[in-house]
Write a protein that holds these residues in place. Structure first.
Motif, PDB file in Angstrom:
ATOM      1  N   SER A 252       0.829  -1.207   0.000  1.00 12.00           N
ATOM      2  CA  SER A 252       0.000   0.000   0.000  1.00 12.00           C
ATOM      3  C   SER A 252       0.863   1.257   0.000  1.00 12.00           C
ATOM      4  O   SER A 252       1.731   1.430   0.865  1.00 12.00           O
ATOM      5  N   ALA A 253       0.607   2.152  -0.947  1.00 14.30           N
ATOM      6  CA  ALA A 253       1.361   3.414  -1.005  1.00 14.30           C
ATOM      7  C   ALA A 253       1.161   4.226   0.273  1.00 14.30           C
ATOM      8  O   ALA A 253       2.121   4.750   0.842  1.00 14.30           O
ATOM      9  N   GLU A 254      -0.078   4.313   0.710  1.00 11.70           N
ATOM     10  CA  GLU A 254      -0.372   5.115   1.902  1.00 11.70           C
ATOM     11  C   GLU A 254       0.358   4.566   3.120  1.00 11.70           C
ATOM     12  O   GLU A 254       0.951   5.314   3.892  1.00 11.70           O
ATOM     13  N   PHE A 255       0.329   3.245   3.284  1.00  8.27           N
ATOM     14  CA  PHE A 255       0.958   2.624   4.441  1.00  8.27           C
ATOM     15  C   PHE A 255       2.477   2.730   4.348  1.00  8.27           C
ATOM     16  O   PHE A 255       3.156   3.068   5.318  1.00  8.27           O
ATOM     17  N   SER A 256       3.030   2.462   3.172  1.00  6.78           N
ATOM     18  CA  SER A 256       4.491   2.438   3.030  1.00  6.78           C
ATOM     19  C   SER A 256       5.118   3.808   3.284  1.00  6.78           C
ATOM     20  O   SER A 256       6.262   3.893   3.737  1.00  6.78           O
ATOM     21  N   ARG A 257       4.382   4.873   3.011  1.00  4.23           N
ATOM     22  CA  ARG A 257       4.928   6.220   3.286  1.00  4.23           C
ATOM     23  C   ARG A 257       5.299   6.375   4.763  1.00  4.23           C
ATOM     24  O   ARG A 257       6.198   7.126   5.105  1.00  4.23           O
ATOM     25  N   MET A 258       4.594   5.634   5.628  1.00  5.74           N
ATOM     26  CA  MET A 258       4.850   5.773   7.062  1.00  5.74           C
ATOM     27  C   MET A 258       6.177   5.149   7.491  1.00  5.74           C
ATOM     28  O   MET A 258       6.800   5.610   8.431  1.00  5.74           O
ATOM     29  N   TYR A 259       6.614   4.073   6.828  1.00  2.84           N
ATOM     30  CA  TYR A 259       7.817   3.380   7.311  1.00  2.84           C
ATOM     31  C   TYR A 259       8.983   3.380   6.325  1.00  2.84           C
ATOM     32  O   TYR A 259      10.080   2.962   6.673  1.00  2.84           O
ATOM     33  N   PHE A 260       8.768   3.809   5.089  1.00  3.58           N
ATOM     34  CA  PHE A 260       9.789   3.690   4.038  1.00  3.58           C
ATOM     35  C   PHE A 260      10.307   5.078   3.663  1.00  3.58           C
ATOM     36  O   PHE A 260      10.307   5.464   2.520  1.00  3.58           O
ATOM     37  N   PHE A 261      10.721   5.848   4.663  1.00  8.27           N
ATOM     38  CA  PHE A 261      11.325   7.177   4.461  1.00  8.27           C
ATOM     39  C   PHE A 261      10.429   8.093   3.626  1.00  8.27           C
ATOM     40  O   PHE A 261      10.917   8.915   2.865  1.00  8.27           O
ATOM     41  N   GLY A 262       9.112   7.924   3.744  1.00  8.05           N
ATOM     42  CA  GLY A 262       8.170   8.758   2.988  1.00  8.05           C
ATOM     43  C   GLY A 262       7.921   8.279   1.574  1.00  8.05           C
ATOM     44  O   GLY A 262       7.136   8.892   0.838  1.00  8.05           O
ATOM     45  N   ASN A 263       8.566   7.191   1.159  1.00  5.13           N
ATOM     46  CA  ASN A 263       8.398   6.667  -0.193  1.00  5.13           C
ATOM     47  C   ASN A 263       7.093   5.879  -0.306  1.00  5.13           C
ATOM     48  O   ASN A 263       6.672   5.208   0.634  1.00  5.13           O
ATOM     49  N   ALA A 264       6.482   5.949  -1.476  1.00  9.80           N
ATOM     50  CA  ALA A 264       5.214   5.264  -1.728  1.00  9.80           C
ATOM     51  C   ALA A 264       5.444   4.042  -2.610  1.00  9.80           C
ATOM     52  O   ALA A 264       5.908   4.166  -3.744  1.00  9.80           O
ATOM     53  N   VAL A 265       5.110   2.858  -2.091  1.00 11.63           N
ATOM     54  CA  VAL A 265       5.195   1.617  -2.861  1.00 11.63           C
ATOM     55  C   VAL A 265       3.878   1.427  -3.596  1.00 11.63           C
ATOM     56  O   VAL A 265       2.807   1.515  -2.998  1.00 11.63           O
TER      57      VAL A 265
ATOM     58  N   GLY B  19      20.073  -0.199   4.619  1.00 12.00           N
ATOM     59  CA  GLY B  19      18.711   0.314   4.523  1.00 12.00           C
ATOM     60  C   GLY B  19      17.621  -0.661   4.937  1.00 12.00           C
ATOM     61  O   GLY B  19      16.659  -0.269   5.598  1.00 12.00           O
ATOM     62  N   TRP B  20      17.749  -1.934   4.558  1.00 10.73           N
ATOM     63  CA  TRP B  20      16.678  -2.899   4.858  1.00 10.73           C
ATOM     64  C   TRP B  20      16.389  -3.038   6.350  1.00 10.73           C
ATOM     65  O   TRP B  20      15.208  -3.058   6.743  1.00 10.73           O
ATOM     66  N   PRO B  21      17.381  -3.133   7.228  1.00 13.04           N
ATOM     67  CA  PRO B  21      17.041  -3.249   8.654  1.00 13.04           C
ATOM     68  C   PRO B  21      16.245  -2.046   9.162  1.00 13.04           C
ATOM     69  O   PRO B  21      15.329  -2.206   9.970  1.00 13.04           O
ATOM     70  N   ALA B  22      16.570  -0.850   8.689  1.00 13.48           N
ATOM     71  CA  ALA B  22      15.829   0.340   9.118  1.00 13.48           C
ATOM     72  C   ALA B  22      14.400   0.311   8.578  1.00 13.48           C
ATOM     73  O   ALA B  22      13.438   0.605   9.301  1.00 13.48           O
ATOM     74  N   ILE B  23      14.245  -0.045   7.312  1.00 13.21           N
ATOM     75  CA  ILE B  23      12.902  -0.084   6.696  1.00 13.21           C
ATOM     76  C   ILE B  23      12.035  -1.133   7.394  1.00 13.21           C
ATOM     77  O   ILE B  23      10.898  -0.865   7.774  1.00 13.21           O
ATOM     78  N   LEU B  24      12.571  -2.336   7.569  1.00 10.18           N
ATOM     79  CA  LEU B  24      11.774  -3.416   8.161  1.00 10.18           C
ATOM     80  C   LEU B  24      11.495  -3.155   9.641  1.00 10.18           C
ATOM     81  O   LEU B  24      10.414  -3.484  10.140  1.00 10.18           O
ATOM     82  N   SER B  25      12.438  -2.554  10.348  1.00 12.12           N
ATOM     83  CA  SER B  25      12.201  -2.213  11.756  1.00 12.12           C
ATOM     84  C   SER B  25      11.111  -1.161  11.875  1.00 12.12           C
ATOM     85  O   SER B  25      10.263  -1.225  12.773  1.00 12.12           O
ATOM     86  N   SER B  26      11.102  -0.199  10.966  1.00 15.44           N
ATOM     87  CA  SER B  26      10.074   0.831  11.003  1.00 15.44           C
ATOM     88  C   SER B  26       8.713   0.240  10.628  1.00 15.44           C
ATOM     89  O   SER B  26       7.692   0.587  11.227  1.00 15.44           O
ATOM     90  N   LEU B  27       8.693  -0.667   9.659  1.00 12.96           N
ATOM     91  CA  LEU B  27       7.442  -1.362   9.311  1.00 12.96           C
ATOM     92  C   LEU B  27       6.893  -2.088  10.532  1.00 12.96           C
ATOM     93  O   LEU B  27       5.701  -1.984  10.853  1.00 12.96           O
ATOM     94  N   LYS B  28       7.754  -2.804  11.239  1.00 10.41           N
ATOM     95  CA  LYS B  28       7.349  -3.521  12.463  1.00 10.41           C
ATOM     96  C   LYS B  28       6.795  -2.535  13.497  1.00 10.41           C
ATOM     97  O   LYS B  28       5.747  -2.786  14.100  1.00 10.41           O
ATOM     98  N   SER B  29       7.478  -1.415  13.663  1.00 10.98           N
ATOM     99  CA  SER B  29       7.040  -0.424  14.642  1.00 10.98           C
ATOM    100  C   SER B  29       5.660   0.134  14.279  1.00 10.98           C
ATOM    101  O   SER B  29       4.788   0.269  15.135  1.00 10.98           O
ATOM    102  N   VAL B  30       5.449   0.440  13.001  1.00 10.94           N
ATOM    103  CA  VAL B  30       4.148   0.971  12.570  1.00 10.94           C
ATOM    104  C   VAL B  30       3.047  -0.046  12.837  1.00 10.94           C
ATOM    105  O   VAL B  30       1.979   0.294  13.356  1.00 10.94           O
ATOM    106  N   LEU B  31       3.290  -1.309  12.508  1.00  7.14           N
ATOM    107  CA  LEU B  31       2.260  -2.326  12.699  1.00  7.14           C
ATOM    108  C   LEU B  31       1.983  -2.592  14.177  1.00  7.14           C
ATOM    109  O   LEU B  31       0.845  -2.878  14.547  1.00  7.14           O
TER     110      LEU B  31
END
Length: 170
Positions: A29-42, A130-142
């Protein structure tokens, strides 16, 4: 494209207190990914062969690829090619696979990044940072509803290695 020639050179596994469906939504989800992927939209076109893109916060195309495996909420494989001039021509495509499995009351998320040729540790340093930061932030958001604030830029050793190969970076 022969997927058998891609060897995973970077693999991370994390456990998230969530459901497979919510992890899938976070990854696609673009909206969701913006929260954990440095503001980037997937953006994921939900079908085999569909488009995979990542747009920067200002809407510019940063990463492009194709969907190679689409099995919600269990597996997503995409080509994940950073749009820097000559990068794909000199380093080849990148394959990113997410595997999502239930693990009791949690989800086991495994991300692998593979390449069709050997790459130096200097080149791989970008993803490995980069991946550890992205995945850690995804975990934190969820788990908490809040992303991690991780400030970082591309590692200098990767930038130096790319420059030595004649690849221009922004």
């Amino acid at each position: 494209m022969n997927l058998d020639q891609f060897k995973p050179l970077t693999v991370y596994t994390i456990y998230i207190a969530s459901t497979p469906e919510k992890v899938w939504e976070a990854l696609t989800s673009a909206e969701f990914s913006r929260m954990y992927f440095f503001g980037n939209a997937v953006e994921v076109e939900p079908r085999l062969g569909g488009a995979f893109t990542v747009r920067t916060p200002d809407g510019a195309l940063h990463i492009s690829g194709k969907v190679l495996a689409y099995d919600p909420p269990r597996k997503l494989s995409v080509t994940f090619n950073v749009n820097w001039p000559e990068l794909i021509e000199k380093l080849g495509p990148t394959l990113v696979t997410y595997e999502i499995e239930e693990a009791g009351d949690a989800v086991r998320l495994t991300m692998s990044e593979g390449h069709d040729r050997p790459l130096s540790d200097d080149i791989l340093a970008g993803g490995r940072q980069g991946w550890p930061a992205i995945l850690s932030s995804l975990k934190s958001v969820l788990e908490t509803g809040k992303p991690l604030v991780v400030k970082m830029g591309p590692p200098q050793r990767m930038l130096d290695a790319l420059k030595a190969m004649g690849i221009k970076t922004p």
